[in-house]
Design a protein around this motif. Structure first.
Motif, PDB file in Angstrom:
ATOM      1  N   ASP A 127      49.003  38.876  19.812  1.00 52.72           N
ATOM      2  CA  ASP A 127      48.181  37.929  20.565  1.00 52.72           C
ATOM      3  C   ASP A 127      47.096  38.671  21.346  1.00 52.72           C
ATOM      4  N   ALA A 128      47.452  39.787  21.958  1.00 53.31           N
ATOM      5  CA  ALA A 128      46.464  40.579  22.706  1.00 53.31           C
ATOM      6  C   ALA A 128      45.371  41.096  21.759  1.00 53.31           C
ATOM      7  N   ARG A 129      45.749  41.535  20.568  1.00 50.47           N
ATOM      8  CA  ARG A 129      44.750  42.021  19.602  1.00 50.47           C
ATOM      9  C   ARG A 129      43.794  40.896  19.204  1.00 50.47           C
ATOM     10  N   ARG A 130      44.341  39.677  19.010  1.00 53.33           N
ATOM     11  CA  ARG A 130      43.483  38.531  18.664  1.00 53.33           C
ATOM     12  C   ARG A 130      42.491  38.227  19.784  1.00 53.33           C
ATOM     13  N   ARG A 131      42.965  38.296  21.038  1.00 49.13           N
ATOM     14  CA  ARG A 131      42.068  38.006  22.157  1.00 49.13           C
ATOM     15  C   ARG A 131      41.008  39.098  22.314  1.00 49.13           C
ATOM     16  N   VAL A 132      41.400  40.353  22.185  1.00 50.12           N
ATOM     17  CA  VAL A 132      40.443  41.458  22.330  1.00 50.12           C
ATOM     18  C   VAL A 132      39.405  41.410  21.199  1.00 50.12           C
ATOM     19  N   ALA A 133      39.802  40.951  20.032  1.00 49.62           N
ATOM     20  CA  ALA A 133      38.865  40.858  18.901  1.00 49.62           C
ATOM     21  C   ALA A 133      37.726  39.872  19.183  1.00 49.62           C
ATOM     22  N   ARG A 134      37.913  38.979  20.144  1.00 49.62           N
ATOM     23  CA  ARG A 134      36.860  38.027  20.503  1.00 49.62           C
ATOM     24  C   ARG A 134      35.734  38.679  21.303  1.00 49.62           C
ATOM     25  N   LEU A 135      35.985  39.855  21.877  1.00 46.46           N
ATOM     26  CA  LEU A 135      35.005  40.493  22.752  1.00 46.46           C
ATOM     27  C   LEU A 135      33.819  41.035  21.959  1.00 46.46           C
ATOM     28  N   VAL A 163      24.127  45.968  37.776  1.00 47.17           N
ATOM     29  CA  VAL A 163      25.473  45.554  38.192  1.00 47.17           C
ATOM     30  C   VAL A 163      25.710  44.097  37.794  1.00 47.17           C
ATOM     31  N   ARG A 164      24.677  43.265  37.933  1.00 46.39           N
ATOM     32  CA  ARG A 164      24.810  41.854  37.573  1.00 46.39           C
ATOM     33  C   ARG A 164      25.164  41.688  36.087  1.00 46.39           C
ATOM     34  N   THR A 165      24.594  42.530  35.237  1.00 42.42           N
ATOM     35  CA  THR A 165      24.904  42.492  33.795  1.00 42.42           C
ATOM     36  C   THR A 165      26.383  42.810  33.565  1.00 42.42           C
ATOM     37  N   VAL A 166      26.896  43.795  34.286  1.00 44.06           N
ATOM     38  CA  VAL A 166      28.320  44.146  34.168  1.00 44.06           C
ATOM     39  C   VAL A 166      29.170  42.959  34.608  1.00 44.06           C
ATOM     40  N   GLU A 167      28.755  42.321  35.714  1.00 40.98           N
ATOM     41  CA  GLU A 167      29.533  41.173  36.217  1.00 40.98           C
ATOM     42  C   GLU A 167      29.576  40.041  35.189  1.00 40.98           C
ATOM     43  N   VAL A 168      28.450  39.806  34.526  1.00 39.52           N
ATOM     44  CA  VAL A 168      28.390  38.742  33.518  1.00 39.52           C
ATOM     45  C   VAL A 168      29.303  39.086  32.329  1.00 39.52           C
ATOM     46  N   HIS A 169      29.216  40.315  31.842  1.00 36.53           N
ATOM     47  CA  HIS A 169      30.070  40.730  30.713  1.00 36.53           C
ATOM     48  C   HIS A 169      31.551  40.706  31.107  1.00 36.53           C
ATOM     49  N   ARG A 170      31.833  41.131  32.319  1.00 37.62           N
ATOM     50  CA  ARG A 170      33.225  41.153  32.803  1.00 37.62           C
ATOM     51  C   ARG A 170      33.780  39.722  32.878  1.00 37.62           C
ATOM     52  N   ALA A 171      32.973  38.799  33.409  1.00 34.38           N
ATOM     53  CA  ALA A 171      33.417  37.400  33.518  1.00 34.38           C
ATOM     54  C   ALA A 171      33.631  36.796  32.131  1.00 34.38           C
ATOM     55  N   SER A 172      32.735  37.090  31.213  1.00 29.75           N
ATOM     56  CA  SER A 172      32.875  36.580  29.851  1.00 29.75           C
ATOM     57  C   SER A 172      34.133  37.146  29.187  1.00 29.75           C
ATOM     58  N   LEU A 177      39.631  36.802  27.114  1.00 27.33           N
ATOM     59  CA  LEU A 177      40.975  37.377  27.145  1.00 27.33           C
ATOM     60  C   LEU A 177      41.989  36.429  27.791  1.00 27.33           C
ATOM     61  N   GLU A 178      41.473  35.273  28.261  1.00 26.33           N
ATOM     62  CA  GLU A 178      42.336  34.275  28.915  1.00 26.33           C
ATOM     63  C   GLU A 178      43.053  34.882  30.105  1.00 26.33           C
ATOM     64  N   ALA A 179      42.318  35.710  30.850  1.00 26.26           N
ATOM     65  CA  ALA A 179      42.875  36.396  32.016  1.00 26.26           C
ATOM     66  C   ALA A 179      42.363  35.719  33.287  1.00 26.26           C
ATOM     67  N   ALA A 180      43.280  35.260  34.107  1.00 28.26           N
ATOM     68  CA  ALA A 180      42.909  34.583  35.352  1.00 28.26           C
ATOM     69  C   ALA A 180      42.584  35.580  36.457  1.00 28.26           C
ATOM     70  N   ASN A 181      43.091  36.798  36.312  1.00 30.65           N
ATOM     71  CA  ASN A 181      42.839  37.821  37.343  1.00 30.65           C
ATOM     72  C   ASN A 181      42.904  39.217  36.716  1.00 30.65           C
ATOM     73  N   MET A 182      42.659  40.211  37.568  1.00 31.11           N
ATOM     74  CA  MET A 182      42.626  41.600  37.080  1.00 31.11           C
ATOM     75  C   MET A 182      43.973  42.032  36.497  1.00 31.11           C
ATOM     76  N   TRP A 189      45.141  44.235  28.105  1.00 26.21           N
ATOM     77  CA  TRP A 189      44.566  45.484  27.588  1.00 26.21           C
ATOM     78  C   TRP A 189      45.661  46.483  27.226  1.00 26.21           C
ATOM     79  N   GLN A 190      46.690  46.552  28.072  1.00 26.20           N
ATOM     80  CA  GLN A 190      47.804  47.467  27.788  1.00 26.20           C
ATOM     81  C   GLN A 190      48.536  47.046  26.517  1.00 26.20           C
ATOM     82  N   LEU A 191      48.733  45.743  26.335  1.00 29.77           N
ATOM     83  CA  LEU A 191      49.376  45.264  25.105  1.00 29.77           C
ATOM     84  C   LEU A 191      48.523  45.606  23.888  1.00 29.77           C
TER      85      LEU A 191
END
Length: 194
Positions: A127-135, A163-172, A177-182, A189-191
């Motif tokens: 499942d983690a691999r499927r989500r990371v593949a979306r990036l 920095v704003r570009t990083v924030e946009v990519h991070r939020a996306s 990744l269906e991650a609600a928090n860090m 990512w570890q999975l």
């Protein structure tokens, strides 16, 4: 729990299906490795009781193919005449255990519990691999650096972006990744990293 059986001997296949039924588990069996590899559900978490010695493809070859496909299938190898080098090879390929035929019900029950836990862990990794593949490539870079503990500012400097570009990519990336928090992002990512 999905349980698959693969053995070229129909009598052994039937005996193991009967044993599993008596233990309260349904199963689906195949006697031909190539047909099994075509028909089983490679996305479903499952346990496979796999015969080691088969004429078409042996158990180690089937196990290697499942590993190559990264299927969430935990494998228990069965043999009437296994030896230590084969057992070592099976364990290197990720087999849960190596049991001799005829299978002892108590021993099988113990191994099935461990195998199901492994299948669930493999399912989480898939499942983690499927989500990371979306990036996107850039989101992948950002998440890699986030996982290394870098701040948005440090990531921006390393990637030569704002920095704003990083924030946009991070939020996306968090959304994909269906991650609600860090913590959830890092867990995913570890999975993915295995």
């Amino acid at each position: 729990m999905h349980i698959y059986l693969l053995d070229d001997d129909p009598k052994v296949l039937a005996a193991n299906a009967f044993l599993l039924k008596a233990m309260g588990h349904d199963s689906r069996g195949w006697s031909e490795p190539a047909r099994f590899l075509q028909e089983f559900d490679g996305d479903a978490e499952a346990v496979l009781l796999l015969d080691l010695a088969m004429p078409e493809l042996d158990g180690l070859e089937v196990l290697a193919e499942l590993d190559r496909r990264q299927c969430p299938v935990a494998v228990i190898l069965l043999t009437g005449h296994g030896d230590v080098p084969q057992a070592v090879e099976a364990m290197k390929l990720g087999a849960v255990d190596f049991l001799e035929k005829p299978v002892d019900a108590r021993r099988l029950a113990e191994v099935l519990t461990r195998a199901w836990q492994q299948a669930q862990a493999l399912g989480q990794q898939a499942d983690a691999r499927r989500r990371v593949a979306r990036l996107s490539a850039r989101e992948h870079e950002v998440v890699t650096l986030v996982a290394q503990g870098l701040t948005n500012k440090a990531i921006a400097e390393q990637l030569c972006v704002a920095v704003r570009t990083v924030e946009v990519h991070r939020a996306s990336a968090m959304t994909k990744l269906e991650a609600a928090n860090m913590a959830e992002l890092l867990h995913c990512w570890q999975l993915y990293q295995g």
